[in-house]
Write an enzyme that holds these catalytic residues in place. Structure first.
Site, mmCIF file in Angstrom:
data_model
loop_
_atom_site.group_PDB
_atom_site.id
_atom_site.type_symbol
_atom_site.label_atom_id
_atom_site.label_comp_id
_atom_site.label_asym_id
_atom_site.label_seq_id
_atom_site.Cartn_x
_atom_site.Cartn_y
_atom_site.Cartn_z
ATOM 1 C CE LYS A 69 -3.947 -2.194 0.130
ATOM 2 N NZ LYS A 69 -4.781 -2.266 -1.090
ATOM 3 C CE LYS A 88 -5.541 -12.411 -5.823
ATOM 4 N NZ LYS A 88 -5.704 -12.934 -4.456
ATOM 5 C CE LYS A 94 -12.987 -5.882 -3.609
ATOM 6 N NZ LYS A 94 -13.694 -5.311 -2.457
#
Length: 331
Positions: free
Chosen positions: A107, A189, A192
């Protein structure tokens, strides 16, 4: 106990990697599933779309099979006891160990101008979410297992320093190998919020599903019988295994093995099977989203269930810590 951040649309990976297990769990366990709106503030501080996003996650959870009558389906910010426990657990958390957490490092790289204290103590809040219900089983993926280990550290520190209040939470997925749904471009993968053209969302319209699958990476096909599949072809077969009939999968497997496969035909079949799978979920989500009074009822009911569990825990916590200064009435 588990939760999901309202920071994007749920996709096929969320369904097969998490939601399927949640729906099974609600039949056999007392379950708490939350929309993690407080967690989302660490990286998405603009709240103008937060209500809409929270409603969407609730609707998607219900459309995928979660029953608000069987589980506590609630919004994280509605459970005020979590913030109290989060504060106490921060006294057991150490700066050095938090800075070493891989997700914190990721992050920081992604949001170098927003390295806030909430981002650093994200695992502490995650632990509070779990421990507030004294949850034993937590359905998590590989990328969250370190956070669960951190939660166990806080359990042991609290229990050692004060008294035995919390059980150690463990990862739980019905002893099944976790399913990781590949992106359509073969690179990692589904996500979102990233690589949207390579991700199949539960909100995708039928034509969007078809277009995405038809653009999936393929090649000219195998040249030797019983060849090993390249990763991007293996991905197509995995997607077909998730949503297509077994005889359909076997048909294309046989064609691959004898070098007669036409990937265009395979992708057309996969696209129609995927439409057949996603379309009913999308329609149910939209029906729920158009019924705001029902969503309000779900949130209120979920908060009441979760609050009862959380307050019982916090009474134990306050007593263990000696934060009970009022005299009990005699007689």
């Amino acid at each position: 106990m588990s939760g999901i951040r309202p920071t994007g649309y749920l996709h096929l990976g969320n369904y097969f990697g998490a939601m399927q297990n949640y729906v099974k769990m609600q039949e056999d366990y007392e379950c708490f599933f939350m929309v993690a709106d407080l967690h989302s503030l660490t990286t998405h501080p603009d709240t103008k779309d937060l209500k809409v996003n929270v409603h969407r996650v609730l609707a998607e959870n219900i459309a995928c099979g979660l029953d608000p009558e069987k589980v506590a389906l609630y919004c994280q910010s509605h459970l005020y006891q979590t913030s109290e426990l989060y504060l106490y657990l921060n006294m057991l958390a150490y700066k050095g160990e938090l800075e070493k957490t891989p997700t914190f490092k990721d992050k920081v790289r992604q949001h170098p101008d927003n390295v806030n204290a909430g981002l650093l103590t994200y695992p502490v809040l995650m632990a509070a979410d779990i421990l507030i219900h004294r949850a034993k089983y937590v359905p998590v993926g590989k990328d969250q297992e370190q956070h669960l280990e951190i939660a166990r550290n806080y359990v042991n520190r609290f229990n050692h320093r004060y008294s035995e209040v919390f059980p150690e939470p463990i990862a739980f997925n019905f002893n099944h190998k976790l399913i990781k749904v590949p992106s359509l471009d073969g690179g990692g993968k589904m996500s979102k919020s990233e690589n949207q053209m390579a991700t199949l969302y539960l909100s995708d319209e039928d034509d969007a599903i078809r277009k995405k699958i038809m653009k999936a990476k393929t090649d000219s096909g195998p040249t030797e019988n019983n060849s090993r599949k390249p990763d991007y072809i293996e991905n197509l077969f995995l997607l077909m295994k998730l949503v297509s009939a077994e005889d359909t999968l076997n048909q294309f497997q046989k064609q691959f093995d004898n070098c007669t496969i036409r990937y265009g035909d395979m992708k057309k079949q996969l696209a129609e099977d995927m439409v057949h799978f996603i379309s009913p979920i999308r329609k149910k989500v939209n029906e729920i989203l158009n019924n705001e009074s029902y969503l309000q009822k779900v949130m209120k009911q979920g908060a009441e269930k979760a609050s009862a569990s959380a307050e019982a825990t916090m009474k134990e916590v306050r007593n263990a810590m000696g934060l009970n200064y009022f005299l009990k009435a005699k007689g």
